[in-house]
Design a protein around this motif. Sequence first.
Motif, PDB file in Angstrom:
ATOM      1  N   ARG A  62       0.823  -1.205   0.000  1.00 33.86           N
ATOM      2  CA  ARG A  62       0.000   0.000   0.000  1.00 33.86           C
ATOM      3  C   ARG A  62       0.859   1.259   0.000  1.00 33.86           C
ATOM      4  N   THR A  63       1.930   1.244   0.776  1.00 34.35           N
ATOM      5  CA  THR A  63       2.770   2.428   0.838  1.00 34.35           C
ATOM      6  C   THR A  63       3.555   2.646  -0.451  1.00 34.35           C
ATOM      7  N   VAL A  64       3.785   1.567  -1.210  1.00 31.82           N
ATOM      8  CA  VAL A  64       4.512   1.691  -2.470  1.00 31.82           C
ATOM      9  C   VAL A  64       3.597   2.192  -3.574  1.00 31.82           C
ATOM     10  N   SER A  65       2.399   1.602  -3.659  1.00 30.44           N
ATOM     11  CA  SER A  65       1.515   1.888  -4.788  1.00 30.44           C
ATOM     12  C   SER A  65       0.486   2.969  -4.485  1.00 30.44           C
ATOM     13  N   ASP A  66       0.292   3.299  -3.218  1.00 32.83           N
ATOM     14  CA  ASP A  66      -0.800   4.202  -2.850  1.00 32.83           C
ATOM     15  C   ASP A  66      -0.260   5.481  -2.221  1.00 32.83           C
ATOM     16  N   ASP A  67      -0.033   5.437  -0.947  1.00 29.94           N
ATOM     17  CA  ASP A  67       0.335   6.633  -0.203  1.00 29.94           C
ATOM     18  C   ASP A  67       1.145   6.184   0.999  1.00 29.94           C
ATOM     19  N   LYS A  68       2.356   6.663   1.118  1.00 30.54           N
ATOM     20  CA  LYS A  68       3.226   6.192   2.193  1.00 30.54           C
ATOM     21  C   LYS A  68       2.704   6.572   3.571  1.00 30.54           C
ATOM     22  N   MET A  69       1.822   7.578   3.649  1.00 26.46           N
ATOM     23  CA  MET A  69       1.300   7.991   4.947  1.00 26.46           C
ATOM     24  C   MET A  69      -0.003   7.272   5.305  1.00 26.46           C
ATOM     25  N   ALA A  70      -0.517   6.407   4.402  1.00 29.15           N
ATOM     26  CA  ALA A  70      -1.812   5.755   4.629  1.00 29.15           C
ATOM     27  C   ALA A  70      -1.862   4.959   5.937  1.00 29.15           C
ATOM     28  N   PRO A  71      -0.832   4.148   6.279  1.00 27.66           N
ATOM     29  CA  PRO A  71      -0.920   3.400   7.536  1.00 27.66           C
ATOM     30  C   PRO A  71      -1.069   4.301   8.761  1.00 27.66           C
ATOM     31  N   CYS A  72      -0.429   5.456   8.745  1.00 28.63           N
ATOM     32  CA  CYS A  72      -0.561   6.366   9.885  1.00 28.63           C
ATOM     33  C   CYS A  72      -1.984   6.892   9.991  1.00 28.63           C
ATOM     34  N   ARG A  73      -2.622   7.158   8.853  1.00 24.54           N
ATOM     35  CA  ARG A  73      -4.006   7.634   8.906  1.00 24.54           C
ATOM     36  C   ARG A  73      -4.947   6.530   9.376  1.00 24.54           C
ATOM     37  N   GLN A  74      -4.636   5.277   9.023  1.00 30.49           N
ATOM     38  CA  GLN A  74      -5.505   4.178   9.442  1.00 30.49           C
ATOM     39  C   GLN A  74      -5.536   4.022  10.958  1.00 30.49           C
ATOM     40  N   ILE A  75      -4.450   4.360  11.603  1.00 30.02           N
ATOM     41  CA  ILE A  75      -4.392   4.227  13.064  1.00 30.02           C
ATOM     42  C   ILE A  75      -5.265   5.276  13.751  1.00 30.02           C
ATOM     43  N   LYS A  76      -5.666   6.296  13.014  1.00 30.59           N
ATOM     44  CA  LYS A  76      -6.341   7.431  13.621  1.00 30.59           C
ATOM     45  C   LYS A  76      -7.629   7.047  14.325  1.00 30.59           C
ATOM     46  N   SER A  77      -8.412   6.142  13.734  1.00 26.85           N
ATOM     47  CA  SER A  77      -9.665   5.742  14.383  1.00 26.85           C
ATOM     48  C   SER A  77      -9.401   5.035  15.696  1.00 26.85           C
ATOM     49  N   THR A  78      -8.322   4.257  15.750  1.00 28.36           N
ATOM     50  CA  THR A  78      -7.957   3.604  17.005  1.00 28.36           C
ATOM     51  C   THR A  78      -7.589   4.633  18.053  1.00 28.36           C
ATOM     52  N   LEU A  79      -6.825   5.622  17.646  1.00 29.80           N
ATOM     53  CA  LEU A  79      -6.454   6.675  18.578  1.00 29.80           C
ATOM     54  C   LEU A  79      -7.672   7.443  19.072  1.00 29.80           C
ATOM     55  N   ALA A  80      -8.619   7.706  18.169  1.00 31.90           N
ATOM     56  CA  ALA A  80      -9.822   8.419  18.571  1.00 31.90           C
ATOM     57  C   ALA A  80     -10.578   7.640  19.635  1.00 31.90           C
ATOM     58  N   ARG A  81     -10.682   6.320  19.450  1.00 24.94           N
ATOM     59  CA  ARG A  81     -11.385   5.495  20.449  1.00 24.94           C
ATOM     60  C   ARG A  81     -10.662   5.535  21.783  1.00 24.94           C
ATOM     61  N   VAL A  82      -9.337   5.410  21.728  1.00 26.15           N
ATOM     62  CA  VAL A  82      -8.550   5.421  22.957  1.00 26.15           C
ATOM     63  C   VAL A  82      -8.724   6.748  23.684  1.00 26.15           C
ATOM     64  N   ALA A  83      -8.662   7.839  22.933  1.00 24.58           N
ATOM     65  CA  ALA A  83      -8.791   9.159  23.541  1.00 24.58           C
ATOM     66  C   ALA A  83     -10.155   9.329  24.197  1.00 24.58           C
ATOM     67  N   ARG A  84     -11.187   8.764  23.583  1.00 24.82           N
ATOM     68  CA  ARG A  84     -12.525   8.869  24.169  1.00 24.82           C
ATOM     69  C   ARG A  84     -12.646   8.035  25.435  1.00 24.82           C
ATOM     70  N   GLU A  85     -12.077   6.825  25.421  1.00 25.02           N
ATOM     71  CA  GLU A  85     -12.296   5.893  26.523  1.00 25.02           C
ATOM     72  C   GLU A  85     -11.379   6.131  27.709  1.00 25.02           C
ATOM     73  N   CYS A  86     -10.312   6.854  27.514  1.00 28.15           N
ATOM     74  CA  CYS A  86      -9.325   7.000  28.575  1.00 28.15           C
ATOM     75  C   CYS A  86      -9.149   8.467  28.938  1.00 28.15           C
ATOM     76  N   ALA A  87     -10.150   9.003  29.613  1.00 30.67           N
ATOM     77  CA  ALA A  87     -10.179  10.434  29.902  1.00 30.67           C
ATOM     78  C   ALA A  87      -9.159  10.858  30.949  1.00 30.67           C
ATOM     79  N   ASP A  88      -8.616   9.900  31.714  1.00 30.60           N
ATOM     80  CA  ASP A  88      -7.691  10.289  32.776  1.00 30.60           C
ATOM     81  C   ASP A  88      -6.231  10.207  32.346  1.00 30.60           C
ATOM     82  N   ALA A  89      -5.984  10.065  31.044  1.00 27.04           N
ATOM     83  CA  ALA A  89      -4.621  10.081  30.520  1.00 27.04           C
ATOM     84  C   ALA A  89      -4.355  11.419  29.830  1.00 27.04           C
TER      85      ALA A  89
END
Length: 386
Positions: free
Chosen positions: A123-150
């Motif tokens: 994917r990073t060769v044929s598409d966009d080298k930054m794509a994997p970093c963007r894919q992690i974003k939804s995981t980070l959003a969930r973590v940020a919502r669920e862990c308010a004391d961090a």
Amino acid sequence: MTLSVVRRAILPVVSRSVSGSRPSCAAKSRSLTRYRLRTSHTAKSSLGEGPTPDLRPNETPEESERRRQAESARVEERTQYVESREEFDAFLTEAGDKLVFVSIESQEECDLGDYPDPADVQRTVSDDKMAPCRQIKSTLARVARECADAVFLTIELSEDNPDLEELAKELGVTRFPTFQYYKDGELVWEHIGAGQATKQSIGEGLLFYGDQAAGGTHASEYITQIASKGDLEDFLEMCAAPQDTPIGVENEVPCEKQLAVLDVSLMKDSPACLHIYPAVLALAKNTAGACRWARLCGDVSPDAKKLMDELKVDRVPAFIFFNEDKEVGRYIGADRLQLMNTVIDIQKAEGIRLKDRKPRKRLGTAEAKRIAKEARARNKAAQWTI
């Protein structure tokens, strides 16, 4: 409360922290990601000038873009951007004993880690080298919502701010993204890369360091936190009430027959302890009412270290089994299947038998043939339906 009184106390759930406080959402696994979507990415995807990654079923590019922007906004609410070394030190100091998650990123690099998934590489060769970093974003959003004391910090390197490049060097970061977890100002875990393993590491780290399990539950609802010899004595005197397990079976074992299992781990630089902890929680849930589970992290305090030495544990993770305050077995290692088999073997040796799942009621032969015949006829007719 005296020990004799504790013995008579029935736990409504398997356990809470003996000291009375639930661990904060501290140092989640070394994974979390936070990738700042730039305006250029938004414009490119919206105008169709390049591929739009992460489309969900029946989702248009515009809907995908709006969803990612909404996720970004949720993360923005929980994230502090660091602009200097002084700010980083200030945020660490201000956090106190809270977990501090630090995402060190580069606008130009999205490393996949040491063992990248082939699909990510392609994917990073044929598409966009930054794509994997963007894919992690939804995981980070969930973590940020669920862990308010961090506390969530982002260090985003750029040519305009050489001070941040120096800070990254001071933190030992040479590959991006790198995700670091700090507790009490000390680095406890680090994950490098945005490959497939990152999402799993997020979940394991959330659980091990932050007590955060799936669905908003907490591991400390099932696993007691031990920090001293007194905590262990209190834990061994407890008695678990009958519990309904996730498989629909009620475990009800007399107090004198219940096993007490102590997981001895280390918080810092101990990947084996981290990786097996999800299995520990699963076993704690499935054996609730028959086994009580606790965790001792031997490097959190002098008292904890002293207890670990008294228990003669020199390798982690170590699992010590007690019955009636006496040690009846040990397992040292991080093999999830072996841990489960050890629990079963010791239960059998101690005369503990758990109830089996209730069998499903089966149809009679004639009724089964009739229903199967009707289903075949319906499926055959459907094959000719336009």
